[in-house]
Design a protein around this motif. Structure first.
Motif, PDB file in Angstrom:
ATOM      1  N   VAL A 155       1.103  -1.712  -0.032  1.00 17.90           N
ATOM      2  CA  VAL A 155      -0.219  -0.016  -0.231  1.00 17.90           C
ATOM      3  C   VAL A 155       0.617   0.734  -0.030  1.00 17.90           C
ATOM      4  CG1 VAL A 155      -1.249   1.640   1.754  1.00 17.90           C
ATOM      5  CG2 VAL A 155      -1.527  -0.981   0.902  1.00 17.90           C
ATOM      6  N   ARG A 156       2.208   1.571   1.049  1.00 17.97           N
ATOM      7  CA  ARG A 156       3.075   2.090   0.960  1.00 17.97           C
ATOM      8  C   ARG A 156       3.130   2.458  -0.860  1.00 17.97           C
ATOM      9  NH1 ARG A 156       3.178   4.876   5.597  1.00 17.97           N
ATOM     10  NH2 ARG A 156       3.239   3.322   7.071  1.00 17.97           N
ATOM     11  N   LYS A 157       3.340   1.642  -1.629  1.00 17.21           N
ATOM     12  CA  LYS A 157       4.431   1.551  -3.222  1.00 17.21           C
ATOM     13  C   LYS A 157       2.639   2.030  -3.938  1.00 17.21           C
ATOM     14  CE  LYS A 157       5.249  -2.421  -5.447  1.00 17.21           C
ATOM     15  NZ  LYS A 157       5.031  -4.040  -5.074  1.00 17.21           N
ATOM     16  N   LEU A 158       1.486   2.329  -3.294  1.00 20.19           N
ATOM     17  CA  LEU A 158       0.357   2.561  -4.326  1.00 20.19           C
ATOM     18  C   LEU A 158       0.573   4.014  -3.773  1.00 20.19           C
ATOM     19  CD1 LEU A 158      -2.324   2.974  -5.411  1.00 20.19           C
ATOM     20  CD2 LEU A 158      -3.049   2.215  -3.761  1.00 20.19           C
ATOM     21  N   LEU A 159       0.959   4.598  -2.349  1.00 21.76           N
ATOM     22  CA  LEU A 159       1.006   6.274  -1.945  1.00 21.76           C
ATOM     23  C   LEU A 159       1.832   6.447  -2.621  1.00 21.76           C
ATOM     24  CD1 LEU A 159      -0.804   5.604   1.962  1.00 21.76           C
ATOM     25  CD2 LEU A 159      -1.627   6.493  -0.227  1.00 21.76           C
ATOM     26  N   ALA A 160       2.924   6.249  -2.271  1.00 20.48           N
ATOM     27  CA  ALA A 160       4.180   6.866  -3.623  1.00 20.48           C
ATOM     28  C   ALA A 160       3.868   7.038  -5.021  1.00 20.48           C
ATOM     29  CB  ALA A 160       5.459   5.795  -3.440  1.00 20.48           C
ATOM     30  N   SER A 161       3.018   5.802  -5.561  1.00 21.40           N
ATOM     31  CA  SER A 161       2.972   6.308  -7.077  1.00 21.40           C
ATOM     32  C   SER A 161       1.381   7.609  -7.017  1.00 21.40           C
ATOM     33  CB  SER A 161       1.889   4.944  -7.264  1.00 21.40           C
ATOM     34  OG  SER A 161       1.765   5.449  -9.046  1.00 21.40           O
ATOM     35  N   VAL A 162       0.144   7.541  -5.907  1.00 19.46           N
ATOM     36  CA  VAL A 162      -0.260   8.828  -6.164  1.00 19.46           C
ATOM     37  C   VAL A 162       1.000  10.205  -5.677  1.00 19.46           C
ATOM     38  CG1 VAL A 162      -1.968   9.795  -4.835  1.00 19.46           C
ATOM     39  CG2 VAL A 162      -2.064   7.190  -5.195  1.00 19.46           C
ATOM     40  N   ALA A 163       1.650  10.031  -4.886  1.00 19.07           N
ATOM     41  CA  ALA A 163       2.430  11.137  -4.455  1.00 19.07           C
ATOM     42  C   ALA A 163       3.711  11.652  -5.307  1.00 19.07           C
ATOM     43  CB  ALA A 163       3.086  11.038  -3.869  1.00 19.07           C
ATOM     44  N   MET A 164       3.317  10.821  -6.570  1.00 20.37           N
ATOM     45  CA  MET A 164       3.989  11.291  -7.664  1.00 20.37           C
ATOM     46  C   MET A 164       3.125  11.794  -8.359  1.00 20.37           C
ATOM     47  SD  MET A 164       7.419   8.169  -9.667  1.00 20.37           S
ATOM     48  CE  MET A 164       7.988   8.206  -8.253  1.00 20.37           C
ATOM     49  N   PHE A 165       2.469  11.066  -9.280  1.00 17.89           N
ATOM     50  CA  PHE A 165       1.579  11.637 -10.516  1.00 17.89           C
ATOM     51  C   PHE A 165      -0.235  12.137  -9.030  1.00 17.89           C
ATOM     52  CE2 PHE A 165       3.963   7.599 -11.196  1.00 17.89           C
ATOM     53  CZ  PHE A 165       4.892   8.723 -12.391  1.00 17.89           C
ATOM     54  N   PRO A 166       0.520  13.540  -9.130  1.00 16.95           N
ATOM     55  CA  PRO A 166      -0.902  13.926  -8.014  1.00 16.95           C
ATOM     56  C   PRO A 166      -1.933  14.032  -9.450  1.00 16.95           C
ATOM     57  CG  PRO A 166       0.919  15.104  -8.384  1.00 16.95           C
ATOM     58  CD  PRO A 166       1.699  13.846  -8.609  1.00 16.95           C
ATOM     59  N   GLU A 167      -1.686  14.367 -10.865  1.00 12.47           N
ATOM     60  CA  GLU A 167      -2.985  14.238 -11.996  1.00 12.47           C
ATOM     61  C   GLU A 167      -3.519  13.155 -12.143  1.00 12.47           C
ATOM     62  OE1 GLU A 167       0.785  13.545 -14.079  1.00 12.47           O
ATOM     63  OE2 GLU A 167       0.649  14.092 -12.322  1.00 12.47           O
ATOM     64  N   ARG A 168      -2.998  12.228 -12.109  1.00 18.05           N
ATOM     65  CA  ARG A 168      -3.641  10.738 -12.806  1.00 18.05           C
ATOM     66  C   ARG A 168      -4.761  10.256 -11.405  1.00 18.05           C
ATOM     67  NH1 ARG A 168       0.842   7.097 -14.912  1.00 18.05           N
ATOM     68  NH2 ARG A 168      -0.975   6.861 -16.287  1.00 18.05           N
ATOM     69  N   ALA A 169      -5.158   9.767 -11.535  1.00 22.82           N
ATOM     70  CA  ALA A 169      -6.345   8.444 -10.740  1.00 22.82           C
ATOM     71  C   ALA A 169      -5.093   7.159 -10.777  1.00 22.82           C
ATOM     72  CB  ALA A 169      -7.808   8.675 -11.043  1.00 22.82           C
ATOM     73  N   HIS A 170      -5.886   6.314  -9.268  1.00 21.18           N
ATOM     74  CA  HIS A 170      -5.570   5.167  -9.180  1.00 21.18           C
ATOM     75  C   HIS A 170      -6.702   4.591  -9.273  1.00 21.18           C
ATOM     76  CE1 HIS A 170      -1.075   7.324  -9.075  1.00 21.18           C
ATOM     77  NE2 HIS A 170      -0.861   5.627  -8.808  1.00 21.18           N
ATOM     78  N   LEU A 171      -6.668   3.182 -10.088  1.00 18.46           N
ATOM     79  CA  LEU A 171      -7.712   2.665 -10.293  1.00 18.46           C
ATOM     80  C   LEU A 171      -7.142   1.104  -9.887  1.00 18.46           C
ATOM     81  CD1 LEU A 171      -8.870   2.654 -13.196  1.00 18.46           C
ATOM     82  CD2 LEU A 171      -9.551   3.800 -11.443  1.00 18.46           C
TER      83      LEU A 171
END
Length: 340
Positions: A155-171
């Motif tokens: 889940v921390r990998k997911l949160l790191a990706s969200v922080a890296m790409f704030p303009e994108r949605a994560h499905l």
């Protein structure tokens, strides 16, 4: 009394002749004991069903209140005797309400684990070791290649990706019963305090978890909105929804999938998964080994999965092991997701 006289496989499922009861039957039977609510173990059409209150509620939600003529709730640790056979249910750590079934007769105890995991899960009680004479285990991930990292790590990998790409949605593709709610709860543990959006197929079971006291925070059903509304959002959905037109409403979505099978990178690539999350609700190879030894059972029966590999390891430990070759169990199949 020999264990096979207490419990043995039949086409309908594991059968206890003295109690005239089946455990996780795959065909309609007069009396069933159901270990948990996944559709490969919990089917409708049985005349009477014994299970934890949570599992009965899950079956009610999925199949309707007439899924059986008679419901018999059995809480963890409660004992019931049927024609000289004593049954009790113990936490399996798999999903909400999941249980191991202990069957005692003639001085012998057989434990049917159903599906289980040893990793922590904030949405259900942890696995309980029940010493026994025969331990009946799954082997879904019964190969040395399967080593599951912690859910928090993924889940921390997911949160790191969200922080890296704030303009994108994560499905995030996650099975509707158990996996989705575990991901939600782990996101909260990792500090995500924003709303978590969910596909309509996840709403009912998520609300059921809340009714049983599982705190998942602010969960919102996705709604029609401009793409920019979901920038930086985490959206959970059935895995089958990721490759459908439904996914086009989100800004440049990053596709993730929470599954133990994401350890096999080829599966992720074939499914178009950009962010594989190795999160499983089944025991991995080392936890299968640990659990078998913890039960101190001299005899191991294997229901499904990689039975040959696990059976070979058991025999190396001096244990008597055999595969039951039960048909109908495995990862729960997700129905085609509606556009919601």
């Amino acid at each position: 009394m020999q264990p096979a006289q207490i419990l043995h496989p039949r086409p309908e499922g594991l059968y206890c002749p003295q109690a005239d009861l089946y455990i996780d039957p795959v065909k309609p039977v007069p009396r069933a004991l159901v270990t948990h609510g996944h559709s490969d173990h919990a089917r409708s059409g049985h005349h009477a069903v014994m299970a934890t209150p949570e599992t009965l509620a899950i079956m009610d939600s999925r199949y309707g209140e007439w899924f059986t003529a008679r419901q018999q709730p059995l809480k963890y640790g409660e004992r019931i005797e049927i024609n000289g056979v004593t049954f009790s249910l113990h936490p399996a750590g798999h999903v909400l309400g999941s249980a191991q079934a202990a069957v005692e007769c003639g001085g012998k105890r057989i434990v049917v684990s159903g599906d289980y995991k040893r990793q922590p899960d904030p949405t259900c009680p942890p696995f309980e070791v029940v010493p026994c004479d025969v331990f009946i285990t799954e082997a879904t991930f019964g190969l040395p290649v399967f080593k599951h990292p912690s859910a928090e790590h993924e889940v921390r990998k997911l949160l790191a990706s969200v922080a890296m790409f704030p303009e994108r949605a994560h499905l995030v593709g996650a099975y509707s019963l158990g996996k989705a709610q575990r991901v939600m709860a782990t996101l909260r543990q990792c500090g995500w305090d924003k709303p978590i959006f969910v596909h309509g197929a996840l709403v009912e079971l998520t609300e059921l978890y809340k009714r049983f006291g599982v705190d998942l925070g602010d969960i919102r059903h996705v709604e029609t909105a401009p793409k920019s509304f979901y920038a930086g959002a985490i959206v959970l959905c059935p895995p089958s929804a990721i490759q459908t037109p439904w996914a086009r409403r989100y800004p440049d979505p990053i596709n993730a999938f929470a599954s133990g099978w994401m350890r096999i990178r080829a599966r992720a690539r074939q499914s178009g998964i950009e962010l594989p999350l190795v999160i499983s609700d089944h025991a991995d190879w080392s936890d299968l080994q640990r659990t078998i030894l913890d039960t101190q059972a001299p005899e191991i029966w294997i229901t499904h999965g990689e039975a040959d590999a696990l059976g070979y390891w058991c025999k190396q430990q001096g244990l008597d092991a055999k595969a039951l070759h039960l048909i109908g169990y495995g990862d729960e199949e997700e129905a085609a997701a509606p556009a919601a």
